[in-house]
Design a protein around this motif. Structure first.
Motif, mmCIF file in Angstrom:
data_model
loop_
_atom_site.group_PDB
_atom_site.id
_atom_site.type_symbol
_atom_site.label_atom_id
_atom_site.label_comp_id
_atom_site.label_asym_id
_atom_site.label_seq_id
_atom_site.Cartn_x
_atom_site.Cartn_y
_atom_site.Cartn_z
ATOM 1 N N VAL A 61 78.952 38.536 -95.491
ATOM 2 C CA VAL A 61 79.311 36.964 -96.646
ATOM 3 C C VAL A 61 77.826 37.694 -97.425
ATOM 4 N N ILE A 62 77.934 36.786 -98.594
ATOM 5 C CA ILE A 62 77.634 36.893 -99.643
ATOM 6 C C ILE A 62 76.656 35.926 -99.755
ATOM 7 N N ALA A 63 74.990 36.039 -99.687
ATOM 8 C CA ALA A 63 74.125 35.317 -99.765
ATOM 9 C C ALA A 63 74.171 34.383 -101.344
ATOM 10 N N ALA A 68 71.210 30.982 -107.327
ATOM 11 C CA ALA A 68 69.930 29.423 -106.685
ATOM 12 C C ALA A 68 69.788 30.626 -107.652
ATOM 13 N N PRO A 69 68.205 30.716 -107.700
ATOM 14 C CA PRO A 69 66.969 31.138 -107.833
ATOM 15 C C PRO A 69 66.341 31.552 -105.815
ATOM 16 N N ARG A 70 66.524 30.771 -105.586
ATOM 17 C CA ARG A 70 66.236 31.528 -103.807
ATOM 18 C C ARG A 70 67.385 32.216 -102.928
ATOM 19 N N THR A 126 71.277 34.194 -111.828
ATOM 20 C CA THR A 126 69.737 34.448 -111.226
ATOM 21 C C THR A 126 69.324 36.150 -111.429
ATOM 22 N N GLU A 127 67.935 36.126 -111.272
ATOM 23 C CA GLU A 127 67.558 37.584 -111.489
ATOM 24 C C GLU A 127 67.447 38.606 -109.641
ATOM 25 N N ARG A 128 67.375 37.394 -109.310
ATOM 26 C CA ARG A 128 67.827 38.105 -107.828
ATOM 27 C C ARG A 128 68.718 38.935 -106.955
#
Length: 140
Positions: A61-63, A68-70, A126-128
């Motif tokens: 699964v891909i989070a 989103a940023p979180r 997103t940056e994460r």
């Protein structure tokens, strides 16, 4: 949109149809699994419908959380409590959530993007670094 209510309807229809057919007019149940996990802070068991992929023979699964940023809440729960229950089609089994890192993560994410290009768009938003989570069956 009330996501909790939406997810409850998806879970109900997924179980009623044993993970087959359509859920509403948008979701293909055969591309979803139900992931039951333990809350990182509360210890409460929760079930979340999640799109799954087979990446290099692994159930993943891909989070992305839609870029989103979180990270999604379910991901933080898996990191804190990796023992989960997976409902896939008409099968239910225990699994351990494993989060690959470095090159292994990058290769799996690249395969996810090859299968579903929208994951690249999510990463661009997103940056994460969007995590990939392998769900390793533990009853086999």
């Amino acid at each position: 949109m009330d996501m909790a209510a939406f997810n409850e309807r998806v879970i109900e229809q997924f179980r009623a149809n044993r993970g087959r057919g359509r859920i509403g007019d948008r979701l293909d149940a055969s591309r979803l699994l139900l992931l039951t996990h333990t809350g990182a802070r509360t210890g409460t068991r929760r079930t979340t419908p999640v799109m799954f992929l087979r990446l290099k023979g692994r159930l993943c699964v891909i989070a992305s959380n839609n870029g989103a940023p979180r990270h999604p809440d379910w991901y933080r729960n898996l990191v804190a409590h990796p023992e989960v229950t997976v409902e896939l089609g008409d099968e239910t089994f225990p699994a351990t959530a494993v989060v690959p890192t470095g090159r292994e993560r990058d290769e799996l994410f690249a395969e996810a993007v090859r299968q579903h290009p929208f994951f690249a768009e999510h990463q661009d938003r997103t940056e994460r670094t969007i995590p990939v989570v392998e769900l390793r069956r533990t009853d086999a």
